[in-house]
Design an enzyme around this catalytic site. Structure first.
Site: not given
Ligand code: GLN
Length: 346
Positions: A91, A94, A216, A268, A286
């Site tokens: 993420s 993003k 994505y 988050y 993650v």
């Molecule tokens: N590729 C992961 C997902 O879409 C990214 C989520 C994350 O890093 N919080 O679930």
């Protein structure tokens, strides 16, 4: 007492012009180097959290890995532990994708597709703002998928290439996508597929759902190490210009948009606690990475794959908290002169 970071740094800094490539020219300021090493040592054996398994390929990460890197806007690097070890950005892609959308489509069109409101919910929540039917913000999966729908290109690999090229410029070295993580996300990402179809139903994204998700998932599967992330963060901190190569990577006028959303939404449902304790725009992934920005001063990256219940790196959060407190980096800390450039130059 926190070290008054910037004034001390301004006195000791050497010229950016002496810098051309990252590894050969690494230089240190002993006191900051010590803080980084000490924090690394302190949490080296801290063992809480769990490696992400919902993307099967991520479960292979070594839970013992722990790296830290700081990159300043005049090209100094301070690294500790497994800072060279590569992991997927997840993420943390993003905010950069949001920046690219703003640059290509401008504020008005981009904000037709995504809001800037913290959701207080999990990163993967299947939910849109009931008033506008947009995803709440570009840091949660729904918002990031809406952004990927905007920045995707034809043929699909050219959109992925455009993203990777920008990230390489920000990192200052060649980067690649992990094909195994990409395959793993593509085959198991049904929750993201559900989010995408909800947005198709609400008119937020177009019908090319697989193309959007490929964009994505590819963005999330980019391999980076701590030094790459620290350089990317330092590029944002340095008004969009890579501190080492001097290349103008990002359009300065949109960086404040990106940093603001990172500040309020980057972690988050932990974002409020983070803003209170660390006080820096940041983004977690993650894969175990966390990236944070001290505007006009430095970029921070931590990697440790064991995550808390919110999907944020446990040692990453601890290390950032401690760095912010020892170096006086919180945005509202009295020792932090922030983006007051004139004062910083004195
Ligand atoms: N590729 C992961 C997902 O879409 C990214 C989520 C994350 O890093 N919080 O679930």
């Amino acid at each position: 007492m926190p070290i008054s970071f910037l004034p001390r740094f301004a006195v000791l800094a050497t010229s950016l012009l002496e810098w051309h490539s990252v590894p050969e020219n690494m230089s240190t300021i002993p006191e900051i180097e010590q803080v980084v090493q000490r924090i690394h040592q302190k949490y080296q054996n801290f063992d809480e959290g769990d490696v992400a398994t919902y993307i099967p390929e991520l479960a292979k990460a070594d839970p013992g890995h722990f790296g830290i890197c700081l990159a300043t806007v005049d090209g100094h690097l301070f690294c500790a532990g497994d800072w060279e070890h590569e992991f997927t950005i997840q993420s943390i892609c993003k905010p950069f994708a949001f920046q690219l959308a703003l640059e290509e489509f401008g504020r008005d069109d981009t904000l037709q597709r995504v809001g800037v409101e913290p959701s207080g919910d999990a990163f993967n929540s299947i939910e849109l703002d009931p008033k506008t039917m947009r995803p709440f913000n570009p840091m949660i999966n729904a918002g990031a998928i809406a952004i990927s729908s905007l920045i995707k290109k034809n043929p699909p690999e050219s959109g992925v290439r455009a993203f990777v090229d920008k990230m390489q410029m920000a990192a200052g070295r060649t980067l690649r996508i992990d094909p195994d993580v990409l395959a793993s996300e593509t085959t198991t990402g049904n929750r993201n597929r559900a989010i995408a179809y909800l947005m198709l139903n609400c008119g937020i994204i177009d019908g090319e759902v697989d193309h959007t998700l490929h964009q994505y998932f590819s963005q999330c599967s980019l391999l980076v190490n701590c030094q790459d992330l620290a350089m990317m963060a330092a590029t944002l901190a340095n008004m969009g210009s890579n501190p080492v190569t001097g290349e103008q990577v990002f359009d300065f006028q949109y960086i404040k948009d990106v940093l603001t959303v990172m500040f309020t939404c980057g972690l988050y449902d932990h974002a409020g606690e983070w803003a209170y304790r660390v006080g820096l725009p940041a983004k977690s992934g993650v894969g175990g990475g966390i990236l944070a920005i001290v505007n006009r001063q430095l970029g921070i990256a931590v990697y440790s794959p064991k995550l808390d219940a919110q999907g944020n790196s446990v040692r990453g959060i601890l290390a950032c908290k401690e760095l912010a407190s020892h170096l006086g980096l919180h945005a509202f800390e009295f020792t932090n002169v922030g983006s007051n450039f004139m004062q910083a130059m004195m």
